[in-house]
Design a protein around this motif. Structure first.
Motif, short mmCIF file in Angstrom:
data_model
loop_
_atom_site.label_atom_id
_atom_site.label_comp_id
_atom_site.label_asym_id
_atom_site.label_seq_id
_atom_site.Cartn_x
_atom_site.Cartn_y
_atom_site.Cartn_z
N GLY A 57 0.80 -1.22 0.00
CA GLY A 57 0.00 0.00 0.00
C GLY A 57 0.82 1.27 0.00
O GLY A 57 0.32 2.35 0.31
N MET A 58 2.09 1.14 -0.41
CA MET A 58 2.97 2.30 -0.46
C MET A 58 2.87 2.97 -1.83
O MET A 58 2.55 2.32 -2.82
N PRO A 59 3.11 4.27 -1.91
CA PRO A 59 3.00 4.97 -3.20
C PRO A 59 4.09 4.54 -4.17
O PRO A 59 5.23 4.28 -3.77
N VAL A 60 3.73 4.44 -5.43
CA VAL A 60 4.69 4.16 -6.49
C VAL A 60 4.49 5.22 -7.58
O VAL A 60 3.46 5.86 -7.67
N SER A 61 5.51 5.39 -8.39
CA SER A 61 5.43 6.41 -9.43
C SER A 61 6.21 5.94 -10.64
O SER A 61 6.68 4.79 -10.70
N GLY A 62 6.35 6.81 -11.60
CA GLY A 62 7.15 6.47 -12.78
C GLY A 62 6.40 5.58 -13.74
O GLY A 62 5.17 5.55 -13.77
N GLY A 63 7.18 4.82 -14.51
CA GLY A 63 6.61 4.01 -15.58
C GLY A 63 5.64 2.95 -15.12
O GLY A 63 4.72 2.59 -15.86
N ILE A 64 5.79 2.42 -13.91
CA ILE A 64 4.90 1.35 -13.46
C ILE A 64 3.54 1.89 -13.03
O ILE A 64 2.57 1.14 -12.91
N TYR A 65 3.44 3.19 -12.84
CA TYR A 65 2.20 3.77 -12.30
C TYR A 65 1.74 4.97 -13.14
O TYR A 65 1.76 6.11 -12.69
N PRO A 66 1.30 4.71 -14.37
CA PRO A 66 0.81 5.82 -15.20
C PRO A 66 -0.47 6.43 -14.63
O PRO A 66 -0.71 7.62 -14.79
N ASN A 67 -1.31 5.59 -14.01
CA ASN A 67 -2.53 6.05 -13.33
C ASN A 67 -3.39 6.96 -14.21
O ASN A 67 -3.79 8.04 -13.81
N TRP A 68 -3.66 6.47 -15.41
CA TRP A 68 -4.53 7.23 -16.32
C TRP A 68 -5.97 7.23 -15.82
O TRP A 68 -6.45 6.23 -15.27
N GLU A 69 -6.65 8.33 -16.04
CA GLU A 69 -8.08 8.39 -15.76
C GLU A 69 -8.82 8.34 -17.09
O GLU A 69 -8.59 9.18 -17.97
N SER A 70 -9.67 7.36 -17.26
CA SER A 70 -10.45 7.25 -18.48
C SER A 70 -11.85 7.81 -18.26
O SER A 70 -12.36 7.81 -17.13
N ASP A 71 -12.46 8.28 -19.35
CA ASP A 71 -13.81 8.80 -19.21
C ASP A 71 -14.74 7.68 -18.74
O ASP A 71 -14.69 6.56 -19.27
N PRO A 72 -15.59 7.95 -17.76
CA PRO A 72 -16.43 6.88 -17.21
C PRO A 72 -17.45 6.33 -18.19
O PRO A 72 -17.93 5.20 -18.01
N VAL A 73 -17.78 7.06 -19.25
CA VAL A 73 -18.78 6.59 -20.21
C VAL A 73 -18.12 6.14 -21.51
O VAL A 73 -18.23 4.99 -21.91
N THR A 74 -17.39 7.02 -22.17
CA THR A 74 -16.81 6.68 -23.48
C THR A 74 -15.58 5.79 -23.36
O THR A 74 -15.17 5.17 -24.34
N ASN A 75 -14.95 5.77 -22.18
CA ASN A 75 -13.70 5.03 -21.95
C ASN A 75 -12.53 5.64 -22.72
O ASN A 75 -11.51 4.98 -22.94
N ASP A 76 -12.66 6.89 -23.14
CA ASP A 76 -11.52 7.59 -23.73
C ASP A 76 -10.35 7.55 -22.75
O ASP A 76 -10.53 7.72 -21.54
N CYS A 77 -9.16 7.38 -23.28
CA CYS A 77 -7.97 7.23 -22.43
C CYS A 77 -7.39 8.58 -22.03
O CYS A 77 -7.35 9.52 -22.83
N LYS A 78 -6.99 8.68 -20.80
CA LYS A 78 -6.19 9.79 -20.28
C LYS A 78 -6.92 11.12 -20.22
O LYS A 78 -6.30 12.17 -20.05
N HIS A 79 -8.24 11.12 -20.37
CA HIS A 79 -8.98 12.36 -20.18
C HIS A 79 -10.46 12.05 -19.94
O HIS A 79 -10.96 11.01 -20.33
N PHE A 80 -11.12 12.99 -19.28
CA PHE A 80 -12.57 12.99 -19.20
C PHE A 80 -13.09 13.82 -20.37
O PHE A 80 -12.49 14.84 -20.73
N CYS A 81 -14.19 13.42 -20.93
CA CYS A 81 -14.74 14.11 -22.10
C CYS A 81 -15.44 15.40 -21.67
O CYS A 81 -16.47 15.36 -21.00
N THR A 82 -14.86 16.52 -22.06
CA THR A 82 -15.44 17.83 -21.77
C THR A 82 -15.33 18.70 -23.02
O THR A 82 -14.59 18.37 -23.96
N ASP A 83 -16.04 19.80 -23.03
CA ASP A 83 -15.95 20.73 -24.15
C ASP A 83 -14.53 21.26 -24.32
O ASP A 83 -14.07 21.48 -25.44
#
Length: 344
Positions: A177-203
Motif C-alpha cells: 500500500g505504499m506509493p509508487v510512481s514512474g513508468g509502473i504507475y501511469p494512473n490514467w483516468e479514463s472517461d467513465p462513459v466513453t472510456n476515452d484514455c487519459k482524459h474525461f470528455c469535456t468541451d
C-alpha cells in the motif's frame, strides 16, 4: 509420530505464511481489478492490459446504449470518442482498444459485442503495419477471458503468476500500500462513459483536440532525440514490410466484415501513419482491399504526416491532432484523402 508431525508442521508453516500473506495482500490491492466491482476501470499499472480493463468496464455497464466503437492499439488513444459523438449523429461511442492490439483481438471484441446484443452502427479501426498481424493475429493472452476463451479460473491464475513471477521493489510497494510512481504507475483516468484514455470528455478537451505540441521545451526534447539517433533518418525510397497476413488472419478479417454486414455498420479501417514510414507488403494490401474495399484508408508510408518527425513525441505514437485530421478527412471527404495521402 507426534514429534514427526510437529516437525513437519514447523518446517511448513513458514513457507505457508510466506505464500499466504502476499496472496492476501494481492487480493486486497486487487491490482488487476479481478475481485471487486469499480465505478470506473482505468489503466492504473503498466502491467495491466487496457483491453481487459475495458471489457470489465463494458460488462459493468450493460444498460449504456453504446452503438459505436473504436478498435486498435495504443495509437488509438488519440482518437477521441467525445469528438466522434459530435461528428456522427446519434453515435454513442465506447473506446475498446488494447495495447499492441492484434487483428484477432479486434475480431473477438466484435464477436463479444454481437453476443451481448449491442448494435454496431459505427466503427473506427486503426491497423498498424508493425504489430496488428504479429503472432498469427492471436488475441493477446492477457486479455479478458471472454475474449481468449480461457476459463475464469485460469485467467485469474495467469494474472497471479504474472504478477509474482516478475516481483520487484515497485510491486512490493504496491502490495504494502505504499506509493509508487514512474513508468509502473501511469494512473490514467479514463472517461467513465466513453472510456476515452487519459482524459474525461469535456468541451475544453474537444476544443484543444487541434492543438499541436510545439513549445520550446518540446522542440528541445525532439531535437535531442534526433541528435542521439532515436529519431532515426528514414529511407527516401518507399519501404514495405515483409508479407505477414496469414490464411488464419485473413479469416479473421472476413469474420469482422461479416459482423459489419450483419449490423449494416458504417466502418472506417485506417492504416496508421507510423514513424518508420513502412507500408504493408503489396500482397497484404491486396487482401485488405479485397476484404474492406472503399472502407480502407491508407495513411502509412512516406507522406506529409510521417515526414514531420515532430508529429511523433516518442517515435511510436503520433500527436492527437493527427487523429483528428484523419477523422475529419475520412468521415467528410472519403475519396480525396485516399488519393492525397498515398501520393509520393
Amino acid at each position: 509420530m507426534r514429534k514427526f508431525i510437529v516437525k513437519i508442521f514447523s518446517f511448513s508453516i513458514i513457507p505457508f505464511i510466506l505464500i499466504l500473506v502476499p496472496t492476501l495482500l494481492y487480493m486486497k490491492r486487487d491490482v488487476y481489478a479481478d475481485f471487486k466491482q469499480y465505478n470506473n476501470y482505468s489503466w492504473k499499472y503498466s502491467f495491466q492490459q487496457l483491453g481487459d480493463l475495458s471489457t470489465k468496464k463494458l460488462l459493468k455497464a450493460p444498460n449504456t446504449k453504446y452503438n459505436s466503437f473504436i478498435f486498435g492499439s495504443s495509437r488509438t488513444t488519440g482518437v477521441y470518442a467525445c469528438y466522434l459523438q459530435q461528428k456522427i449523429p446519434n453515435a454513442h461511442f465506447f473506446h475498446y482498444a488494447n495495447w499492441n492490439e492484434s487483428i484477432g483481438g479486434m475480431d473477438e471484441k466484435l464477436k463479444l459485442l454481437d453476443t451481448l446484443g449491442y448494435n454496431i452502427s459505427n466503427v473506427i479501426i486503426y491497423l498498424d503495419t508493425d504489430n496488428t498481424f504479429e503472432n498469427d493475429g492471436a488475441c493477446h493472452p492477457s486479455d479478458h477471458y471472454l475474449l481468449t476463451q480461457k476459463s475464469e479460473r485460469d485467467y485469474m491464475l495467469s494474472h497471479y503468476k504474472s504478477f509474482f513471477s516478475s516481483l520487484n521493489a515497485d510491486k512490493i510497494k504496491i502490495l504494502c500500500g505504499m506509493p509508487v510512481s514512474g513508468g509502473i504507475y501511469p494512473n490514467w483516468e479514463s472517461d467513465p462513459v466513453t472510456n476515452d484514455c487519459k482524459h474525461f470528455c469535456t468541451d475544453s478537451i474537444i476544443a484543444t483536440y487541434d492543438d499541436v505540441l510545439h513549445d520550446e521545451k518540446f522542440i528541445h526534447k525532439m531535437d535531442s532525440l534526433k541528435a542521439n539517433g532515436y529519431l532515426y533518418k528514414r529511407s527516401a525510397t518507399q519501404q514495405y514490410r515483409p508479407q505477414q497476413i496469414s490464411a488464419g488472419e485473413e479469416r479473421m478479417l472476413l469474420s469482422m466484415k461479416k459482423t459489419f454486414e450483419k449490423h449494416n455498420t458504417s466502418y472506417y479501417i485506417v492504416i496508421a501513419p507510423l514513424y518508420d514510414q513502412e507500408k504493408f507488403a503489396p500482397a497484404d494490401m491486396a487482401i485488405l482491399q479485397r476484404c474492406f474495399g472503399s472502407h480502407l484508408y491508407d495513411f502509412s508510408g512516406i507522406n506529409a504526416i510521417t515526414n514531420n518527425v515532430y508529429n511523433y513525441p516518442d517515435r511510436k505514437h503520433f500527436q492527437p491532432y493527427i487523429s483528428k485530421m484523419i477523422l475529419d478527412s475520412i468521415i467528410t471527404d472519403k475519396s480525396s484523402v485516399r488519393v492525397q495521402m498515398t501520393k509520393r
